[in-house]
Design a protein around this motif. Structure first.
Motif, PDB file in Angstrom:
ATOM      1  N   UNK A 150       0.823  -1.205   0.000  1.00  0.00           N
ATOM      2  CA  UNK A 150       0.000   0.000   0.000  1.00  0.00           C
ATOM      3  C   UNK A 150       0.858   1.256   0.000  1.00  0.00           C
ATOM      4  N   UNK A 151       0.188   2.390  -0.223  1.00  0.00           N
ATOM      5  CA  UNK A 151       0.858   3.692  -0.213  1.00  0.00           C
ATOM      6  C   UNK A 151       0.599   4.344   1.139  1.00  0.00           C
ATOM      7  N   UNK A 152       1.621   5.012   1.685  1.00  0.00           N
ATOM      8  CA  UNK A 152       1.459   5.663   2.988  1.00  0.00           C
ATOM      9  C   UNK A 152       1.852   7.132   2.929  1.00  0.00           C
ATOM     10  N   UNK A 153       1.200   7.909   3.789  1.00  0.00           N
ATOM     11  CA  UNK A 153       1.660   9.279   3.986  1.00  0.00           C
ATOM     12  C   UNK A 153       2.931   9.202   4.821  1.00  0.00           C
ATOM     13  N   UNK A 154       3.716  10.289   4.822  1.00  0.00           N
ATOM     14  CA  UNK A 154       5.002  10.252   5.526  1.00  0.00           C
ATOM     15  C   UNK A 154       4.833   9.950   7.008  1.00  0.00           C
ATOM     16  N   UNK A 155       3.792  10.535   7.623  1.00  0.00           N
ATOM     17  CA  UNK A 155       3.638  10.347   9.075  1.00  0.00           C
ATOM     18  C   UNK A 155       3.148   8.944   9.445  1.00  0.00           C
ATOM     19  N   UNK A 156       2.808   8.143   8.445  1.00  0.00           N
ATOM     20  CA  UNK A 156       2.489   6.747   8.739  1.00  0.00           C
ATOM     21  C   UNK A 156       3.763   5.893   8.764  1.00  0.00           C
ATOM     22  N   UNK A 157       4.909   6.558   8.503  1.00  0.00           N
ATOM     23  CA  UNK A 157       6.173   5.824   8.447  1.00  0.00           C
ATOM     24  C   UNK A 157       7.206   6.384   9.426  1.00  0.00           C
ATOM     25  N   UNK A 158       7.306   7.702   9.518  1.00  0.00           N
ATOM     26  CA  UNK A 158       8.194   8.323  10.505  1.00  0.00           C
ATOM     27  C   UNK A 158       7.448   9.451  11.214  1.00  0.00           C
ATOM     28  N   UNK A 159       7.981   9.861  12.344  1.00  0.00           N
ATOM     29  CA  UNK A 159       7.394  10.993  13.050  1.00  0.00           C
ATOM     30  C   UNK A 159       7.594  12.255  12.217  1.00  0.00           C
ATOM     31  N   UNK A 160       6.563  13.085  12.163  1.00  0.00           N
ATOM     32  CA  UNK A 160       6.625  14.303  11.364  1.00  0.00           C
ATOM     33  C   UNK A 160       6.286  15.495  12.267  1.00  0.00           C
ATOM     34  N   UNK A 161       7.090  16.550  12.198  1.00  0.00           N
ATOM     35  CA  UNK A 161       6.803  17.724  13.028  1.00  0.00           C
ATOM     36  C   UNK A 161       5.748  18.623  12.394  1.00  0.00           C
ATOM     37  N   UNK A 162       5.945  18.941  11.094  1.00  0.00           N
ATOM     38  CA  UNK A 162       5.027  19.881  10.441  1.00  0.00           C
ATOM     39  C   UNK A 162       4.654  19.417   9.039  1.00  0.00           C
TER      40      UNK A 162
END
Ligand code: SF4
Ligand code: SF4
Ligand code: FES
Lengths: 328, 171
Positions: A150-162
């Motif tokens: 599947x395809x993921x948004x970045x925050x589904x893979x690493x912690x994202x600040x903004x």
């Protein structure tokens, strides 16, 4: 003189438009280059992964990562940059909510590979060859990244600040973000660096938007002449404005095109698609099932229309395929 | 065959979970009536009282499924009887589209239902819930929370995958 803050740009499953939007800073890019040291930017500069890997953890101030995560290579780079950076920004719709590549979440990995390597009209592949993860030849072996299911948004893979929303983000939002980051006055973690209002609130046509729309059909933009002076929803074109975050300046609307929703939802909305579905459907004129269905039938592709940029970040995340059902 | 068997063993313990949004003025009262008249319906529905079926945001329904519901039921006043005039028409229009879209996302049609049940129709609460439970039992669990965990397993073996690959490259 103290070292300049370090900044990295990276791309994952993306089209290159976000890179273009950085270059769209035009002369502004010179101010950025003067203020920061760019330590990674594959599209424009010749740094290697090993250069970043050799840097101490946390030594990059900001990594701006665009694109969704579809392969293990993208996951690996996102994780490497995460480790090396104080702040990670999901740059653009794909990193923010999954974006256009995220529409592939309507299909399983197997359906995609089968179509691409066997079914497309232009494919000739009688042996049904598929890419292999490892291939050895002459004592050498080459590898390919894993193509995830599947395809993921970045925050589904690493912690994202903004998050910087948009397909792509506007140069104005980017320079504002850089200014804020360099000032050290950081917004609360998790913030989307754009106004938290619906696009309708900043739309030049908002005065012509009626309270009750009474739809009898939904038109597609190429079906009819668009009146430039009037709210697009009032003319029956599907405009994502009511369920989309403002901040783009109403670019598409000003170009006389309906908003397709690239800035994602406001903070009060969990699921952008469900939100616009609700707003549109509740204002249909008909009261009985047959007529309601007739009006709704003019929406050709609800998922592609309402979740164009956000299927992976939606509440359901992806289609529940027979294959994924079998192993649940 | 084996996977069928194991599915069956898990299904034995599994009971369909239905989240029911009932309008305060009709269906919730009807459910109350069903209780008072000791009409037995399957205990699978968790009933949530809302002021009107028009208050049910499609996000609530997706959220219910995402959090583990196997089915979602909405009950409202009959057309023309909504306490707020238009609420149930709004609900009907939204749910027609939502139903279609959820089907496109792989959620079977029988997992979702909108019913008009007036305050006096206690018996209908019972038949609707019982019928829905049976249909969902036949479909089996939707189990989204479990599926999300399953989907994300491909992210878990990162170290292994990356190290394995680097070894392969350097071998
Ligand atoms: S619906 Fe679209 S055109 Fe109408 S006011 Fe909102 S953003 Fe503008
Ligand atoms: S109008 Fe909509 S689609 Fe166009 S740039 Fe703005 S948010 Fe994106
Ligand atoms: S009050 Fe019962 S449906 Fe509106």
């Amino acid at each position: 003189m103290p070292d300049k803050p370090k900044v990295a740009f990276y791309w994952c499953a993306s089209c290159g438009g976000c890179e273009e939007s950085i270059v769209d800073l035009a002369e502004g890019i010179l101010d950025v280059v003067a203020a920061v040291d760019i330590v990674m930017w594959p599209v424009a500069m010749d740094f290697k992964k090993s250069d970043v890997a050799a840097m101490p953890d946390g030594s990059i101030l900001v990594a701006m990562i665009n694109g969704a995560i579809r392969t293990s290579e993208q996951e690996e780079m996102a994780k490497l940059l995460r480790r090396k950076s104080k702040i990670v920004i999901a740059y653009g719709s794909c990193a923010h909510t999954g974006g256009i590549p995220g529409l592939a979440n309507q299909f399983s990995r197997e359906q995609i590979l089968n179509y691409v390597y066997e079914q497309t009209p232009s494919t000739v592949n009688p042996e049904k060859t598929r890419p292999e993860l490892k291939f050895g030849t002459n004592g050498d072996s080459v590898t390919l990244p894993v193509f995830f299911d599947g395809v993921r948004s970045l925050d589904q893979v690493v912690e994202v600040e903004y998050y910087l929303p948009g397909c792509p983000p506007t140069p104005k939002l980017l320079s504002q973000a850089i200014e804020v980051l360099l000032s050290g006055k950081l917004p609360p973690k998790g913030a989307v660096l754009a106004p938290d209002i619906a696009l309708c609130d900043e739309c030049p046509k908002k005065d012509t938007k009626p309270n009750d729309l009474q739809f009898t059909e939904f038109k597609r933009a190429h079906w009819a002449q668009i009146d430039p002076a009037k709210c697009l929803l009032a003319q029956g074109f599907i405009c994502m404005g009511p369920a989309t975050r403002g901040g783009c300046g109403g670019q598409c609307i000003s170009g006389n095109m309906p908003c397709t929703g690239c800035f994602g939802p406001t903070s009060r909305v969990k699921d952008q698609g469900a939100k616009i579905l609700s707003a549109l459907a509740s204002q249909i004129l008909a009261k009985n099932e047959t007529e309601i269905d007739a009006t709704l039938g003019t929406i050709a592709d609800p998922i592609g229309t309402f979740y164009r940029y956000g299927l992976p970040a939606s509440l359901l995340r992806r289609k529940i395929n027979e294959e994924t059902k079998a192993n649940a | 065959m084996l996977s069928n068997l194991s599915q069956n063993t898990t299904n034995e313990k599994w009971e369909p979970k239905i989240v029911a949004f009932f309008c305060n003025w009709c269906t919730y009262t009807a459910a109350d009536l069903a209780g008072v008249s000791r009409l037995k319906h399957a205990p699978n529905a968790r009933i949530i009282r809302v002021m009107c079926s028009g208050r049910v945001d499609p996000q609530f329904i997706l959220d219910a499924f995402a959090k583990g519901a196997d089915g979602v039921l909405i009950g409202g006043c009959h057309p023309g009887d909504c306490h707020y005039m238009e609420g149930n028409y709004k609900a009907l229009r939204r749910m027609r589209l939502l139903h279609r879209m959820m089907y496109d996302m792989g959620i079977e049609k029988d997992r979702f239902r909108l019913e008009w049940i007036s305050a006096s129709e206690g018996e209908k609460v019972r038949t609707v819930i019982n019928d829905m439970v049976e249909k969902i039992r036949a479909l089996g669990p939707l189990g989204l929370p479990k599926r999300f965990v399953e989907w994300d397993k491909e992210m878990e073996s990162f170290e292994e995958r990356v190290l394995g690959k680097e070894e392969a490259v350097h071998a």
